[in-house]
Every structure is written in structure tokens, then in C-alpha cells.
Design a protein around this motif. Sequence first.
Motif, PDB file in Angstrom:
ATOM      1  N   GLY A   1      35.741  42.278  45.266  1.00 25.17           N
ATOM      2  CA  GLY A   1      34.632  42.830  44.499  1.00 25.17           C
ATOM      3  C   GLY A   1      33.291  42.307  44.981  1.00 25.17           C
ATOM      4  N   GLY A   2      33.269  41.046  45.360  1.00 27.45           N
ATOM      5  CA  GLY A   2      32.028  40.424  45.797  1.00 27.45           C
ATOM      6  C   GLY A   2      31.436  41.068  47.030  1.00 27.45           C
ATOM      7  N   ASN A   3      32.289  41.728  47.824  1.00 30.79           N
ATOM      8  CA  ASN A   3      31.799  42.362  49.058  1.00 30.79           C
ATOM      9  C   ASN A   3      31.154  43.713  48.806  1.00 30.79           C
ATOM     10  OD1 ASN A   3      32.984  40.204  50.260  1.00 30.79           O
ATOM     11  ND2 ASN A   3      34.871  41.308  50.758  1.00 30.79           N
ATOM     12  N   GLU A   4      31.388  44.269  47.599  1.00 27.82           N
ATOM     13  CA  GLU A   4      30.870  45.609  47.312  1.00 27.82           C
ATOM     14  C   GLU A   4      29.387  45.553  46.996  1.00 27.82           C
ATOM     15  OE1 GLU A   4      33.150  47.774  44.470  1.00 27.82           O
ATOM     16  OE2 GLU A   4      34.992  47.547  45.603  1.00 27.82           O
ATOM     17  N   GLN A   5      28.779  46.702  46.926  1.00 35.12           N
ATOM     18  CA  GLN A   5      27.349  46.934  46.629  1.00 35.12           C
ATOM     19  C   GLN A   5      26.443  46.584  47.795  1.00 35.12           C
ATOM     20  OE1 GLN A   5      25.961  45.500  42.851  1.00 35.12           O
ATOM     21  NE2 GLN A   5      26.448  47.447  41.943  1.00 35.12           N
TER      22      GLN A   5
ATOM     23  N   TYR B   1      42.545  42.597  43.461  1.00 29.11           N
ATOM     24  CA  TYR B   1      41.682  43.201  44.487  1.00 29.11           C
ATOM     25  C   TYR B   1      40.205  43.021  44.116  1.00 29.11           C
ATOM     26  CZ  TYR B   1      39.231  46.739  47.163  1.00 29.11           C
ATOM     27  OH  TYR B   1      38.340  47.381  47.968  1.00 29.11           O
ATOM     28  N   LEU B   2      39.880  43.340  42.862  1.00 29.04           N
ATOM     29  CA  LEU B   2      38.481  43.248  42.443  1.00 29.04           C
ATOM     30  C   LEU B   2      37.988  41.806  42.473  1.00 29.04           C
ATOM     31  CD1 LEU B   2      38.350  45.824  39.485  1.00 29.04           C
ATOM     32  CD2 LEU B   2      37.431  46.090  41.785  1.00 29.04           C
ATOM     33  N   TRP B   3      38.879  40.886  42.075  1.00 30.39           N
ATOM     34  CA  TRP B   3      38.507  39.469  42.031  1.00 30.39           C
ATOM     35  C   TRP B   3      38.162  38.952  43.428  1.00 30.39           C
ATOM     36  CZ3 TRP B   3      37.281  36.323  38.179  1.00 30.39           C
ATOM     37  CH2 TRP B   3      37.240  34.951  38.422  1.00 30.39           C
TER      38      TRP B   3
ATOM     39  N   ALA C   1      34.908  50.825  35.719  1.00 34.03           N
ATOM     40  CA  ALA C   1      34.367  49.884  34.721  1.00 34.03           C
ATOM     41  C   ALA C   1      33.770  48.676  35.424  1.00 34.03           C
ATOM     42  CB  ALA C   1      35.465  49.461  33.757  1.00 34.03           C
ATOM     43  N   TYR C   2      34.478  48.186  36.441  1.00 34.90           N
ATOM     44  CA  TYR C   2      33.984  47.020  37.173  1.00 34.90           C
ATOM     45  C   TYR C   2      32.673  47.337  37.888  1.00 34.90           C
ATOM     46  CZ  TYR C   2      33.316  43.822  41.017  1.00 34.90           C
ATOM     47  OH  TYR C   2      32.740  42.958  41.914  1.00 34.90           O
ATOM     48  N   ARG C   3      32.646  48.501  38.539  1.00 34.11           N
ATOM     49  CA  ARG C   3      31.439  48.842  39.314  1.00 34.11           C
ATOM     50  C   ARG C   3      30.234  49.072  38.401  1.00 34.11           C
ATOM     51  NH1 ARG C   3      32.800  53.069  43.960  1.00 34.11           N
ATOM     52  NH2 ARG C   3      30.546  52.870  44.262  1.00 34.11           N
ATOM     53  N   ILE C   4      30.505  49.585  37.195  1.00 32.40           N
ATOM     54  CA  ILE C   4      29.410  49.761  36.230  1.00 32.40           C
ATOM     55  C   ILE C   4      28.919  48.384  35.770  1.00 32.40           C
ATOM     56  CG2 ILE C   4      28.869  50.581  33.891  1.00 32.40           C
ATOM     57  CD1 ILE C   4      30.714  53.021  34.569  1.00 32.40           C
ATOM     58  N   ALA C   5      29.873  47.486  35.510  1.00 31.57           N
ATOM     59  CA  ALA C   5      29.493  46.121  35.099  1.00 31.57           C
ATOM     60  C   ALA C   5      28.693  45.449  36.211  1.00 31.57           C
ATOM     61  CB  ALA C   5      30.742  45.313  34.784  1.00 31.57           C
TER      62      ALA C   5
ATOM     63  N   HIS D   1      25.104  45.881  36.201  1.00 27.75           N
ATOM     64  CA  HIS D   1      24.328  45.082  35.245  1.00 27.75           C
ATOM     65  C   HIS D   1      24.308  43.598  35.599  1.00 27.75           C
ATOM     66  CE1 HIS D   1      23.933  48.548  32.743  1.00 27.75           C
ATOM     67  NE2 HIS D   1      25.233  48.684  32.602  1.00 27.75           N
ATOM     68  N   VAL D   2      25.384  43.143  36.248  1.00 25.71           N
ATOM     69  CA  VAL D   2      25.512  41.706  36.534  1.00 25.71           C
ATOM     70  C   VAL D   2      25.694  41.520  38.031  1.00 25.71           C
ATOM     71  CG1 VAL D   2      26.813  39.628  35.959  1.00 25.71           C
ATOM     72  CG2 VAL D   2      26.778  41.523  34.354  1.00 25.71           C
ATOM     73  N   GLN D   3      24.850  40.754  38.636  1.00 26.06           N
ATOM     74  CA  GLN D   3      24.948  40.572  40.085  1.00 26.06           C
ATOM     75  C   GLN D   3      26.184  39.768  40.482  1.00 26.06           C
ATOM     76  OE1 GLN D   3      23.421  41.794  42.854  1.00 26.06           O
ATOM     77  NE2 GLN D   3      22.776  43.241  41.289  1.00 26.06           N
ATOM     78  N   ASP D   4      26.462  38.697  39.724  1.00 27.44           N
ATOM     79  CA  ASP D   4      27.607  37.846  40.053  1.00 27.44           C
ATOM     80  C   ASP D   4      28.903  38.617  39.802  1.00 27.44           C
ATOM     81  OD1 ASP D   4      28.906  35.235  40.611  1.00 27.44           O
ATOM     82  OD2 ASP D   4      29.630  35.562  38.564  1.00 27.44           O
ATOM     83  N   HIS D   5      29.712  38.732  40.839  1.00 33.51           N
ATOM     84  CA  HIS D   5      30.836  39.668  40.720  1.00 33.51           C
ATOM     85  C   HIS D   5      31.929  39.165  39.783  1.00 33.51           C
ATOM     86  CE1 HIS D   5      34.795  39.225  42.696  1.00 33.51           C
ATOM     87  NE2 HIS D   5      34.253  38.175  43.247  1.00 33.51           N
TER      88      HIS D   5
END
Lengths: 154, 458
Positions: free
Chosen positions: A150-154, A145-147, B420-424, B427-431
Motif C-alpha cells: 500500500g505504501g508504494n501506491e499514490q 497486500y495492502l499492508w 476503501a483503502y485507497r479512499i482512506a 485522507h491520510v498520507q501514512d499508509h
Amino acid sequence: MKNRLRRKLLYLAPFAVAAIVIFIPTANTQPPTIRHINLNATQFDYTPGRIEVNQGDEIILSLTSTDVVHGFYLDGYGIEQRLEPGITREVRFSAVQPGKFRYRCSVSCGPLHPFMIGELVVNSNLPFWRALGLLVSGIAGTLVYLWHFGGNEQ
Amino acid sequence: MTTRIDLLAAAPRLKVALKSRLFQPALQIVTLFGFTLAILTGIFGTPTGSRNFGIVFVWIVWWALLIIIIVPLLGRAWCMVCPIPAPGEWLQRRGIVRRTPGQLRSRHHRWPRRLKNMWLQILGFLTLASFSAIILTRPQITGWLLLGFVLAAVGLSLAYDNRVFCRYVCPVGGFIGLYSMMAPIELRTRDCKTCTDHRKKDCVTGNAQGYGCPWMVFPGKLQRNTYCGLCLECLKTCPKDNITLNLRPVGSDLFVMGEHRLDEAFKALIMLACALLYSVVLLGPWGWLKQWANMDTFAHWGLYVIAFWSVNLLLLPGIFGGAVSLSRRLARLQISFRQLFVDYAYALVPLGLAAWIAFSLSFVFVNGSYAVSIISDPFGWGWNLFGTANQPWTPILPGVVSFLQVGALMFGLLYALNTAYRIARHHVQDHQLALRAALPTMCFLVGITLSFLWLYLA
């Protein structure tokens, strides 16, 4: 179109693995045997503290206490016995349910009484392996899911 | 801004109740009654723990309510009704319900700047945890300890204004604050600008409707639950009607990056380590280890304490530090190790809370039935007030406990991985690089979860 289908399959895979892990029926491969086990209670532990048997085994527990009055209660099987010092009590049961079951003192025997605990492991301990499989598929699903999302978040 | 539901706008009657000056003291009087009973039964009742109200209602009933229900769902709501600071606060205020005019009555000392953090609470928790096998099983020790808490709170409230004990000293308050970040409830301002523009700051200074924040927090800048004791004084004092309770996504506070701190990071590590160690010592089959923790000889207990503190302060933080260091290298981050260590430690919070829930489930279901008999005979003196004194010990659904434990751990782990992922990602823009950077912390989280799974099920 093909890509979309592939992605859908990818996302469904962890759920499918989880379902398989939870619901797949398994058979015990070990032939059942009769096991005689001596179990002694003292403040505040049992000896042995851990017993391992196979599913289907016939268990004969000889229970003793060497200091004060203790109890024996086996989680999951609901077996209970009062243990007086110097008297041997026998408990027979068939280990039909796989998993880890705690046996614990059921008679207040001193300060650490609530934590006087032993473990009966009925192999193949399917609940543990199922939980492990569930965890692994959950981790895999989260990473997938994150892979992909994840790119869509933030 | 993630979705929030303004509960007080949705439920005006709730707002009226919460704004009443009677609300908090009424609840505190109820808990103070139970607390006093726990002290009295602890000191004067039977020394058999499983027959004593002090032990069963504090360490089983209250603990279960706190860690399984109150903290995960309502955050610091316990602090609102906690009886420990109540006598000191009432003395300071020279009243219980009404807003007494004038200053708080204390020596008005200033709390040392160096202690304006969680370190005292961490130290206090570890010290108490070193004696846990004794405290949890000896009614007298529990009774004196609870009395000691009240006296310490009263003493501090005589010397310092406001709730210094709750904010900087209470060992329970420390972890409630940490895990309240997970709660789906928050007290916040409706509009930050209203607070910034308002010059009088009634929520800090107090007014005729209520006192200035006893937790020494400026609600206008509140971004996390950690130090808000939900006393609701600001709700009463705010002349702009700008304070509310929100329903929000679980764990929102973990991502307030600007407020991450080293003391909180260590608190997260220590709480996780303690949950693991308690599961080994108290729930494991190793009787000798229980005896060591129970101080069978001073030498054994000394070794136990050395091991306990080492795991908490060196081993687990060391392994976690290794993971953070690896993460830094993998993503070639230019951020300091300390900053990364602190930030990633917040990923331990969901898992830590889940681990404490899993640990607590194992004895709450099994030993909860003691409460039924004790309610009729709180001192263990042979009373039978409600006819339930002879109710036998009956474990409740012991076969279900492990399924609930797996569910709790699973939720905690998956939420922690996402954290952990969201914290990373911060720091790092590239997902994809962020995912790689988070991997070592994720491995640490998975390793800890597997340890719990092995202890509970294998």
C-alpha cells in the motif's frame, strides 16, 4: 535473504490457505439414517421451508399440495414431481451431495410462482464452509497486500 | 494518469459507425419494438407471468443482460439504446435520424435547481421497490408501468429541453449511472486543454453534425461515467476530433474524489440494501414474507414497506455511519463526518454491483428457459410462431449458480476493500494509518458479504 523468503511465504500463505480450503477432502462423520419428511405446498411456500439432513442420509419425501396444482423441483439433484391437491406423492433419494439446494415450484401456480422456494441443506454443507474459507483467505491476502505494498501506491 | 487505450484510434471503422447519425436511432428502433411488445403483451396478454413476454423478457432477459453484462462491461451503453426517452426526444428534435436545424421543440422550462441530483431517482426506485413483488409478477402492472415511463419521458421532454427524464427522474438510470463507474469503458476527451481553449463549445450548443449534449454535460470536464448517457452526440459535433472512447482500468471513476456527492452515496447504500432485502424476500424460504410483499393484506404490506424503507434509509446507513465515525476516531481525522460518509460510500459500489449480479444469477439461470417458449407465444394466447411454445421449463445448471455467486461476491468484496483503502489513503498520507482508518468500513463490507453468503449458501 531471510527477510525476502519470509515475505514471499507471507504472500503465498493466503493462496495456500485458499487451495487447502478448496481441495481438502473431507469425510462425513454422521452415520447415515433414513428420514421421512412431509412436505406440503401451498401458494406460495412449502412447509417446512427449510430441511436439514446429513450427507448420505436416505430421504423419503411425502409431497402434498393443499390448494392448487404445484410442482416440486430440487436443484442439484434434478428431481421433479407434479403435486395435485389431495394426492400424496413420494420421492426417495440419497442425499449424496453436500450443500444448500433450493426446491422450487415447477408448475405455474400463480403470481409468485417463480419465488415459491424452499431450502434443503445437506450437512456438513461443505460448499458454504469452503466459500467462507476462500473469502477469509481472500480478505487476509488483500490486507497483507495492502499492508506491504500500500505504501508504494499514490 | 492510469493506462487508457483509445478505442476509436485503434478501430477507425468503429469510429465511423459511431459517428453515423443512423447508429443510435437504428438500435433504439429495435429496442422500441421489443419495448412496445412488452407493453402490449403486459396489458393484453395472459395474466400468468411465466407465460407472458412482458414479464419474462423485461424482468429476466433484459434485467440479466443489463446487470450481468451491459452495466459491468459497457457502463451506460443501455442508455444509448433505451427506448423509453426515444419518442420524447424525437418529438423534441422533430426528426429521428437527421439533425434538424433550429432549437429543440419544448416549453424550455428550467428544471428546478433543488432537483438537479439523484434524490428523485432514489425516491422513485424505493417506491417501485416497495411494490416489486407485484410489479415483477403481474404482467398488466408491468405493462402499465412501462407505458407510464414512456409517457413521463414524453411529458418531461415537452416541458424541458434535453433528457431531463433520464438525467434526474428515471429510477433505472440512477443505478445504471452509479454502477457505470465500474465499467472498463469511458467516453472522455483526448485532451482537456483543447476543450478549455475552444470557445464555441459545439458539444454543448450543437452544430450541423449533431445536437448539444442531451444529458446536459460538458464533455470537456467529464471525469466519470455517471451522467454520460453515451449518446455520442459530442463525438459527432466535436470539430477538434477530441472525443473518444477509452478502455480503462475497472472502477476508475470511484477515485475521482472531487466529485463525490451525498445523493450518490445514499444511492450506493440503498442499492446494496435493496439487493440484500430482495435476496431475503424473493429468494428466501419465508413464504409469509413474500405474501406481505405481495400485499395479501394492506396492513401486512404496510409493515413490510415500513421495514423496507427503514432498512434502506435508517438501519444500513446508520450502521455504515457508525463505521465511518469509528474510522474518523481511529485515524484522528479532521475531515467532517459528512465528507467521510460520502467518500467511503463509494467503496460500496463494487460490492453493490457484485451483489446485484449474484442476486440476478439465482433466477436468471433457473427461469431463463421460459424465454424459449414465450418467444413463440408472447401473449400466452396459444400461438406457436417458431415451434418452441411447448418447450418445458428447464433450469439451466442450477448447481453452478452458487459457485458463480461466490465468485461475483468475492471479486466485489476484494475490490471494495481495495477501494476503501485507497479512499482512506486520500485522507491520510501514512499508509498504515490509512489502513487502520479503512478498517471499520472494511468490516462493514465483510459483514454485508457474509450476509449474502449466508443467504445463498448456508
